[in-house]
Motif scaffolding. Sequence first.
Motif, mmCIF file in Angstrom:
data_model
loop_
_atom_site.group_PDB
_atom_site.id
_atom_site.type_symbol
_atom_site.label_atom_id
_atom_site.label_comp_id
_atom_site.label_asym_id
_atom_site.label_seq_id
_atom_site.Cartn_x
_atom_site.Cartn_y
_atom_site.Cartn_z
ATOM 1 N N MET A 43 0.833 -1.189 0.000
ATOM 2 C CA MET A 43 0.000 0.000 0.000
ATOM 3 C C MET A 43 0.878 1.254 0.000
ATOM 4 O O MET A 43 1.717 1.429 0.880
ATOM 5 C CB MET A 43 -0.915 0.006 1.244
ATOM 6 N N SER A 44 0.691 2.115 -0.981
ATOM 7 C CA SER A 44 1.502 3.319 -1.089
ATOM 8 C C SER A 44 0.821 4.485 -0.379
ATOM 9 O O SER A 44 -0.402 4.620 -0.421
ATOM 10 C CB SER A 44 1.708 3.661 -2.570
ATOM 11 N N PHE A 45 1.618 5.324 0.276
ATOM 12 C CA PHE A 45 1.054 6.457 1.017
ATOM 13 C C PHE A 45 2.091 7.572 1.130
ATOM 14 O O PHE A 45 3.287 7.368 0.907
ATOM 15 C CB PHE A 45 0.582 6.025 2.407
ATOM 16 N N LEU A 46 1.620 8.759 1.530
ATOM 17 C CA LEU A 46 2.467 9.938 1.664
ATOM 18 C C LEU A 46 2.983 10.060 3.095
ATOM 19 O O LEU A 46 2.247 9.822 4.064
ATOM 20 C CB LEU A 46 1.667 11.192 1.303
ATOM 21 N N ALA A 47 4.254 10.464 3.226
ATOM 22 C CA ALA A 47 4.853 10.633 4.550
ATOM 23 C C ALA A 47 5.858 11.776 4.532
ATOM 24 O O ALA A 47 6.485 12.048 3.499
ATOM 25 C CB ALA A 47 5.546 9.346 4.999
ATOM 26 N N CYS A 48 5.994 12.434 5.665
ATOM 27 C CA CYS A 48 7.049 13.438 5.851
ATOM 28 C C CYS A 48 8.230 12.715 6.489
ATOM 29 O O CYS A 48 8.224 12.447 7.693
ATOM 30 C CB CYS A 48 6.561 14.579 6.738
ATOM 31 N N ARG A 49 9.222 12.387 5.671
ATOM 32 C CA ARG A 49 10.322 11.517 6.097
ATOM 33 C C ARG A 49 11.590 12.346 6.294
ATOM 34 O O ARG A 49 11.903 13.238 5.491
ATOM 35 C CB ARG A 49 10.552 10.421 5.064
ATOM 36 N N VAL A 50 12.320 12.038 7.350
ATOM 37 C CA VAL A 50 13.526 12.773 7.698
ATOM 38 C C VAL A 50 14.742 11.905 7.377
ATOM 39 O O VAL A 50 14.795 10.722 7.734
ATOM 40 C CB VAL A 50 13.528 13.178 9.189
ATOM 41 N N PHE A 51 15.716 12.519 6.718
ATOM 42 C CA PHE A 51 16.903 11.808 6.258
ATOM 43 C C PHE A 51 18.160 12.451 6.838
ATOM 44 O O PHE A 51 18.163 13.622 7.205
ATOM 45 C CB PHE A 51 16.992 11.848 4.732
ATOM 46 N N GLU A 52 19.215 11.650 6.871
ATOM 47 C CA GLU A 52 20.537 12.146 7.268
ATOM 48 C C GLU A 52 21.492 11.920 6.103
ATOM 49 O O GLU A 52 21.548 10.823 5.535
ATOM 50 C CB GLU A 52 21.035 11.413 8.507
ATOM 51 N N LYS A 53 22.246 12.954 5.742
ATOM 52 C CA LYS A 53 23.209 12.849 4.642
ATOM 53 C C LYS A 53 24.570 13.317 5.138
ATOM 54 O O LYS A 53 24.687 14.393 5.727
ATOM 55 C CB LYS A 53 22.748 13.709 3.459
ATOM 56 N N THR A 54 25.590 12.521 4.918
ATOM 57 C CA THR A 54 26.958 12.873 5.308
ATOM 58 C C THR A 54 27.814 13.042 4.060
ATOM 59 O O THR A 54 27.841 12.168 3.189
ATOM 60 C CB THR A 54 27.576 11.791 6.210
ATOM 61 N N GLU A 55 28.479 14.193 3.988
ATOM 62 C CA GLU A 55 29.318 14.497 2.831
ATOM 63 C C GLU A 55 30.692 14.951 3.301
ATOM 64 O O GLU A 55 30.848 15.480 4.404
ATOM 65 C CB GLU A 55 28.686 15.608 1.991
ATOM 66 N N GLN A 73 33.969 15.837 7.544
ATOM 67 C CA GLN A 73 32.684 15.211 7.289
ATOM 68 C C GLN A 73 31.560 16.135 7.779
ATOM 69 O O GLN A 73 31.543 16.545 8.936
ATOM 70 C CB GLN A 73 32.586 13.863 8.003
ATOM 71 N N LYS A 74 30.637 16.475 6.898
ATOM 72 C CA LYS A 74 29.513 17.330 7.251
ATOM 73 C C LYS A 74 28.222 16.520 7.166
ATOM 74 O O LYS A 74 27.932 15.896 6.147
ATOM 75 C CB LYS A 74 29.427 18.535 6.314
ATOM 76 N N THR A 75 27.450 16.538 8.266
ATOM 77 C CA THR A 75 26.178 15.810 8.314
ATOM 78 C C THR A 75 25.028 16.788 8.214
ATOM 79 O O THR A 75 24.970 17.779 8.942
ATOM 80 C CB THR A 75 26.063 14.999 9.614
ATOM 81 N N THR A 76 24.123 16.508 7.323
ATOM 82 C CA THR A 76 22.937 17.335 7.122
ATOM 83 C C THR A 76 21.693 16.505 7.386
ATOM 84 O O THR A 76 21.581 15.377 6.906
ATOM 85 C CB THR A 76 22.881 17.889 5.686
ATOM 86 N N ILE A 77 20.779 17.052 8.160
ATOM 87 C CA ILE A 77 19.488 16.415 8.405
ATOM 88 C C ILE A 77 18.429 17.230 7.672
ATOM 89 O O ILE A 77 18.378 18.454 7.792
ATOM 90 C CB ILE A 77 19.181 16.339 9.906
ATOM 91 N N TYR A 78 17.588 16.566 6.909
ATOM 92 C CA TYR A 78 16.573 17.262 6.130
ATOM 93 C C TYR A 78 15.323 16.388 6.017
ATOM 94 O O TYR A 78 15.366 15.167 6.229
ATOM 95 C CB TYR A 78 17.107 17.600 4.738
ATOM 96 N N HIS A 79 14.211 17.014 5.701
ATOM 97 C CA HIS A 79 12.970 16.258 5.521
ATOM 98 C C HIS A 79 12.502 16.356 4.079
ATOM 99 O O HIS A 79 12.872 17.272 3.351
ATOM 100 C CB HIS A 79 11.882 16.764 6.466
#
Length: 344
Positions: free
Chosen positions: A1-13, A27-33
């Motif tokens: 079942m597919s649905f919409l969500a506000c998902r939070v991610f972590e990205k390290t560059e 190393q820089k970590t960014t948290i975004y939704h």
Amino acid sequence: MSFLACRVFEKTESEKTESEKTSPKVQKTTIYHQLVQMETDELTAGDVLIRVDYSSINYKDALAASGRGKIMKQFPLNAGIDLAGVIVESDNDAYQAGDKVLVNGCGIGEQYDGGLAQYARVKSDWVIKIPEAYDTRQAMIIGTAGFTAALAIHRMQVNDQKPEMGPIVVTGASGGVGSIAVNLLSKLGYEVIALTSRKSMHDYLFELGANKVVSEDKLGMSDKPLGKALFGGAIDNIGGKTLSNIIAHTQLWGNVASIGLAQSPNLEAKVFPFILRGVSLLGISSTNCPMPLRTKLWHQFGKELPLPDFEAIVSKEIALEDVSPYFDELIDKKHHGRLIVNCQ
């Protein structure tokens, strides 16, 4: 079942530096939704699947989704520390498809997928059936903020807080917790002093039942370690020097409930109010409140505990697909009361 969500991610560059040849990369970590389509089998584990009708944006949600606070323990994760909706599937016989339920705290939106989504899977141990006194929308107008206010009042009253002891100061009064605290205390017969730095909120707080609405410099407090007794107690959302000063000006056997740290996490109080006046400082932790007490308080709304003035407390109702700008706006104090989210 597919649905919409506000998902939070972590990205390290890796960031380049001028001395990259001689030093390791930074190393820089960014948290975004991000609003995403996902499948129910991607949700964190649990034995109850809920179609979420409503959630809300709390201060903690705003910190998590904006990356302005270290809230989440793992990534990716759906934001939202509370939800109300209808059970779709249950592996626990105590809950059936069609039951209207709510979940708040218990690690959702922090360790487990939260309520800012059209579906959530949770552990049945966290689920509370919604009483007849209110519906799923009203449950989220109360939400974690209202539950926290109720928990603070409960702990104060268990410790013999009474209206005749004097006024209760509510700091950060125009926020979610503060708004409902002002409203509930007033309905319970307490004199309420609402503390806010926002002049535009005075009429709103009087409407909720505040007897006085003031800025901190009008409270008459000094920096003495034991000042004149001015208050019967307090529900404090901001911490720091304000909390310390309120403790020093609290009446004999008064209770001060500590909820937040918007001003500062530091506590500079002396022991004099505790040992000379018997003042109690009560910690309020809604996330890990024991389930028997959590269930009891949710079922007290509309009975021992009055229902809040729902529509007065809602500043805005938002569609799930429109939540993105409201995280920063809430932190930047561009809203008051409760921001609720229609997830369907």
